[in-house]
Structures are given as structure tokens and as C-alpha cells.
Design a protein around this motif. Structure first.
Motif, PDB file in Angstrom:
ATOM      1  N   LEU A 162       6.994  12.248   7.435  1.00  0.00           N
ATOM      2  CA  LEU A 162       6.211  11.496   6.448  1.00  0.00           C
ATOM      3  C   LEU A 162       4.994  10.850   7.118  1.00  0.00           C
ATOM      4  N   ARG A 163       5.234  10.229   8.270  1.00  0.00           N
ATOM      5  CA  ARG A 163       4.115   9.590   8.985  1.00  0.00           C
ATOM      6  C   ARG A 163       3.071  10.620   9.405  1.00  0.00           C
ATOM      7  N   GLN A 164       3.553  11.806   9.802  1.00  0.00           N
ATOM      8  CA  GLN A 164       2.622  12.878  10.183  1.00  0.00           C
ATOM      9  C   GLN A 164       1.788  13.313   8.968  1.00  0.00           C
ATOM     10  N   ALA A 165       2.439  13.414   7.815  1.00  0.00           N
ATOM     11  CA  ALA A 165       1.723  13.798   6.592  1.00  0.00           C
ATOM     12  C   ALA A 165       0.672  12.749   6.226  1.00  0.00           C
ATOM     13  N   ILE A 166       1.027  11.489   6.397  1.00  0.00           N
ATOM     14  CA  ILE A 166       0.075  10.410   6.095  1.00  0.00           C
ATOM     15  C   ILE A 166      -1.107  10.496   7.063  1.00  0.00           C
ATOM     16  N   ALA A 167      -0.817  10.728   8.339  1.00  0.00           N
ATOM     17  CA  ALA A 167      -1.883  10.838   9.342  1.00  0.00           C
ATOM     18  C   ALA A 167      -2.782  12.040   9.069  1.00  0.00           C
ATOM     19  N   SER A 168      -2.232  13.064   8.406  1.00  0.00           N
ATOM     20  CA  SER A 168      -3.022  14.264   8.062  1.00  0.00           C
ATOM     21  C   SER A 168      -3.737  14.120   6.723  1.00  0.00           C
ATOM     22  N   SER A 169      -3.764  12.893   6.173  1.00  0.00           N
ATOM     23  CA  SER A 169      -4.477  12.600   4.925  1.00  0.00           C
ATOM     24  C   SER A 169      -3.901  13.302   3.701  1.00  0.00           C
ATOM     25  N   LEU A 170      -2.610  13.611   3.711  1.00  0.00           N
ATOM     26  CA  LEU A 170      -2.002  14.273   2.558  1.00  0.00           C
ATOM     27  C   LEU A 170      -1.550  13.250   1.515  1.00  0.00           C
ATOM     28  N   TYR A 171      -1.302  13.755   0.324  1.00  0.00           N
ATOM     29  CA  TYR A 171      -0.874  12.927  -0.812  1.00  0.00           C
ATOM     30  C   TYR A 171       0.565  13.286  -1.185  1.00  0.00           C
ATOM     31  N   PHE A 172       1.162  12.459  -2.021  1.00  0.00           N
ATOM     32  CA  PHE A 172       2.556  12.665  -2.420  1.00  0.00           C
ATOM     33  C   PHE A 172       2.670  12.506  -3.928  1.00  0.00           C
ATOM     34  N   SER A 173       3.502  13.363  -4.561  1.00  0.00           N
ATOM     35  CA  SER A 173       3.806  13.092  -5.971  1.00  0.00           C
ATOM     36  C   SER A 173       5.292  12.782  -6.086  1.00  0.00           C
ATOM     37  N   VAL A 174       5.541  11.674  -6.767  1.00  0.00           N
ATOM     38  CA  VAL A 174       6.869  11.061  -6.825  1.00  0.00           C
ATOM     39  C   VAL A 174       7.460  11.242  -8.219  1.00  0.00           C
ATOM     40  N   ASN A 175       8.734  11.687  -8.297  1.00  0.00           N
ATOM     41  CA  ASN A 175       9.355  11.938  -9.598  1.00  0.00           C
ATOM     42  C   ASN A 175      10.555  11.021  -9.861  1.00  0.00           C
ATOM     43  N   PRO A 176      11.089  11.053 -11.103  1.00  0.00           N
ATOM     44  CA  PRO A 176      12.199  10.150 -11.441  1.00  0.00           C
ATOM     45  C   PRO A 176      13.420  10.299 -10.527  1.00  0.00           C
ATOM     46  N   ALA A 177      13.719  11.532 -10.088  1.00  0.00           N
ATOM     47  CA  ALA A 177      14.893  11.727  -9.218  1.00  0.00           C
ATOM     48  C   ALA A 177      14.696  11.025  -7.876  1.00  0.00           C
ATOM     49  N   MET A 178      13.482  11.025  -7.381  1.00  0.00           N
ATOM     50  CA  MET A 178      13.202  10.384  -6.081  1.00  0.00           C
ATOM     51  C   MET A 178      13.406   8.871  -6.141  1.00  0.00           C
ATOM     52  N   VAL A 179      12.902   8.261  -7.214  1.00  0.00           N
ATOM     53  CA  VAL A 179      13.012   6.796  -7.283  1.00  0.00           C
ATOM     54  C   VAL A 179      14.426   6.351  -7.658  1.00  0.00           C
ATOM     55  N   ARG A 180      15.257   7.309  -8.076  1.00  0.00           N
ATOM     56  CA  ARG A 180      16.649   6.978  -8.392  1.00  0.00           C
ATOM     57  C   ARG A 180      17.556   7.149  -7.169  1.00  0.00           C
ATOM     58  N   SER A 181      17.076   7.854  -6.133  1.00  0.00           N
ATOM     59  CA  SER A 181      17.928   8.068  -4.966  1.00  0.00           C
ATOM     60  C   SER A 181      17.518   7.147  -3.828  1.00  0.00           C
ATOM     61  N   LYS A 182      18.532   6.737  -3.058  1.00  0.00           N
ATOM     62  CA  LYS A 182      18.309   5.804  -1.969  1.00  0.00           C
ATOM     63  C   LYS A 182      17.379   6.426  -0.907  1.00  0.00           C
ATOM     64  N   SER A 183      17.644   7.687  -0.564  1.00  0.00           N
ATOM     65  CA  SER A 183      16.836   8.345   0.460  1.00  0.00           C
ATOM     66  C   SER A 183      15.403   8.571  -0.038  1.00  0.00           C
ATOM     67  N   GLY A 184      15.275   8.932  -1.320  1.00  0.00           N
ATOM     68  CA  GLY A 184      13.946   9.135  -1.895  1.00  0.00           C
ATOM     69  C   GLY A 184      13.137   7.853  -1.881  1.00  0.00           C
ATOM     70  N   LEU A 185      13.785   6.787  -2.292  1.00  0.00           N
ATOM     71  CA  LEU A 185      13.123   5.485  -2.356  1.00  0.00           C
ATOM     72  C   LEU A 185      12.707   4.989  -0.963  1.00  0.00           C
ATOM     73  N   ALA A 186      13.536   5.288   0.024  1.00  0.00           N
ATOM     74  CA  ALA A 186      13.222   4.875   1.402  1.00  0.00           C
ATOM     75  C   ALA A 186      11.922   5.534   1.876  1.00  0.00           C
ATOM     76  N   LEU A 187      11.695   6.772   1.429  1.00  0.00           N
ATOM     77  CA  LEU A 187      10.451   7.460   1.791  1.00  0.00           C
ATOM     78  C   LEU A 187       9.273   6.896   0.978  1.00  0.00           C
ATOM     79  N   VAL A 188       9.492   6.715  -0.320  1.00  0.00           N
ATOM     80  CA  VAL A 188       8.417   6.219  -1.193  1.00  0.00           C
ATOM     81  C   VAL A 188       7.898   4.870  -0.692  1.00  0.00           C
ATOM     82  N   ARG A 189       8.833   4.053  -0.204  1.00  0.00           N
ATOM     83  CA  ARG A 189       8.483   2.727   0.305  1.00  0.00           C
ATOM     84  C   ARG A 189       7.446   2.801   1.439  1.00  0.00           C
ATOM     85  N   GLU A 190       7.449   3.899   2.181  1.00  0.00           N
ATOM     86  CA  GLU A 190       6.518   4.040   3.318  1.00  0.00           C
ATOM     87  C   GLU A 190       5.217   4.756   2.956  1.00  0.00           C
TER      88      GLU A 190
END
Ligand code: MN
Length: 250
Positions: A162-190
Motif C-alpha cells: 500500500l505504501r509503495q502504491a501511494i509513493a507511486s502516486s496511485l489511487y484507490f477505489s473503496v467499496n462496501p465490502a472493504m469498509v465492512r471488513s477489519k483488514s479492509g478498513l485497516a488499509l483504508v485508514r492508511e
């Protein structure tokens, strides 16, 4: 008198053609003003989504070749590369390493590299990318300084990736399943808020036991708003602004 633009929303990754009744979904998209990137899984079905999008304001057809179909539909690569020249949106493309087959993975990398090269040569393409179990190879293929906006859809890699993707100027699209899961949310938080778009990945993601429709990005906005301690309207505004900056020729 102050005239305000109505709020618009963003579903940056939706399989419009795979709903039972796409026409009803389009009515919702137009009524609720949800800019929807209507991804397709093979170039041979792209024309169908192009036809669905005709006359709409918010449906943006994307030409793609899903990594899980590369094995069976790899012969459509020339059609994909040709189609990319006229489409402003590209997806679903990327890598999927659910398969253990080395040759299939290699073929996926070849197809992905070819479409990335073609988009880079043409520039201005909005690319929505799948990276299940393959984030590190996806990031390696994109590299740093890639000239088109790349949105990693349903990102599920490691924090390091995730940090590498951020450093490479990439974007993310977040869906309902991600914000409902603990692991998904942990990534979204960063994820930096200015790099985040919303998506449903409908009809695959479900909300309350039903295929998520583009209007369901509201659930993601609510979750992001509580995470970032902002009003949902402010999050919606930022996401729309980010999308408009990435998607030229809307
Ligand atoms: Mn998808």
C-alpha cells in the motif's frame, strides 16, 4: 441568490452489464447522479456497455480484459489494444494470482504490460486495476511516474505494498465490502483521503443480501466520513473532485 451545483457521486468500478436489469440500474445512476465507470471483462462485450451508455450523463463505459479471463480470451488482446484508442476509461484489467498456473500468470502479465504500454502511449486514460494476490507484480508493472491515472480497485495487498502504491502516486477505489471488513478498513485508514474514490464492484459486492447498486456508494461515504471525522457531504465533494481531475472528457 447563490446557485449550488448538485452533489454528484462516484462509483469508480461497477459491472453494469452483469446486473439482471441494467436499464433499471442506469435509471438509478442518472437519478442519483453517480458517475459510474462501467467496467467490462472482455473486449467482445464492450459494445454492449457502449450501447447502454448512449444518451446518459453519468455512465462511462470502460474497455477491459479481466485477468481471470486472459487464459480463455487472450486472443482478444489486439481488440483491446485497438479499443483503448477510442475509450477514455480502461478496465477491468490487472493480475489475479488465485491461479497457481505459472503460464497463465505469465500470460496475464504480458496482457497487462501491453495494455499499460498502449495507454501510456495514448495518455489521458483512466485505468481501473485488479490486483488480487498480485499487488507486488501489479505495482512492478506500473512502476513509478506512470503517465495515466491508475486506480487500484478493491486493494487487498499488504501495508508495505500500500505504501509503495501511494509513493507511486496511485489511487484507490473503496467499496462496501472493504469498509465492512477489519483488514479492509485497516488499509483504508492508511490511504490519503485525496487518493480515495468510491466504488461498489456491483453486482459482486452485496449490501443487505442484494447486489450493490451504484447508489450504495453512500455506505462507503458514511464509513469514510466517520474514519476521517468529516461530514459525508464533504467526503462526497472531495471524491467527486478527485474523480473529475482524473477522468478527462467526462
Ligand atoms: Mn470487478
Amino acid at each position: 441568490m447563490r446557485t449550488e451545483q448538485p452533489t454528484t457521486f462516484v462509483d469508480a468500478h461497477c459491472h453494469l452489464d452483469l446486473y439482471r436489469d441494467p436499464t433499471a440500474i442506469i435509471a438509478e445512476i442518472e437519478r442519483e447522479r453517480v458517475h459510474t465507470v462501467a467496467v467490462t471483462n472482455a473486449p467482445s462485450v464492450f459494445f454492449h456497455t457502449q450501447n447502454l451508455a448512449r444518451g446518459t450523463t453519468y455512465v462511462h463505459p470502460a474497455i477491459g480484459l479481466h485477468p481471470e479471463l486472459v487464459h480463455s480470451h487472450g486472443k482478444e488482446l489486439p481488440k483491446l489494444l485497438e479499443g483503448v484508442s477510442t475509450a477514455n476509461f480502461v478496465g477491468e484489467v490487472g493480475l489475479d494470482y488465485q491461479t497457481q498456473d505459472v503460464a497463465t500468470r505469465k500470460q496475464q502479465r504480458e496482457v497487462f504490460a501491453a495494455v499499460l504500454a498502449r495507454c501510456a502511449a495514448l495518455s489521458g486514460k483512466f485505468i481501473t486495476v485488479h490486483s488480487r494476490r498480485s499487488a507486488s507484480d501489479v505495482l512492478a508493472a506500473i512502476g513509478t511516474g506512470y503517465p495515466c491515472p491508475v486506480v487500484l480497485h478493491w486493494f487487498s495487498g499488504s501495508k508495505k505494498e500500500l505504501r509503495q502504491a501511494i509513493a507511486s502516486s496511485l489511487y484507490f477505489s473503496v467499496n462496501p465490502a472493504m469498509v465492512r471488513s477489519k483488514s479492509g478498513l485497516a488499509l483504508v485508514r492508511e490511504m490519503p483521503p485525496e487518493r480515495v474514490l468510491t466504488e461498489t464492484d456491483g453486482p459482486f459486492v452485496e449490501v443487505a443480501g442484494k447486489p450493490a447498486t451504484p447508489g450504495r456508494v453512500a455506505e462507503v461515504l458514511t464509513a469514510l466520513a466517520s474514519l476521517w471525522k468529516e461530514a459525508p457531504e464533504d467526503v462526497a465533494r472531495r471524491v467527486s473532485h478527485t474523480f473529475a481531475a482524473l477522468a478527462t472528457n467526462l
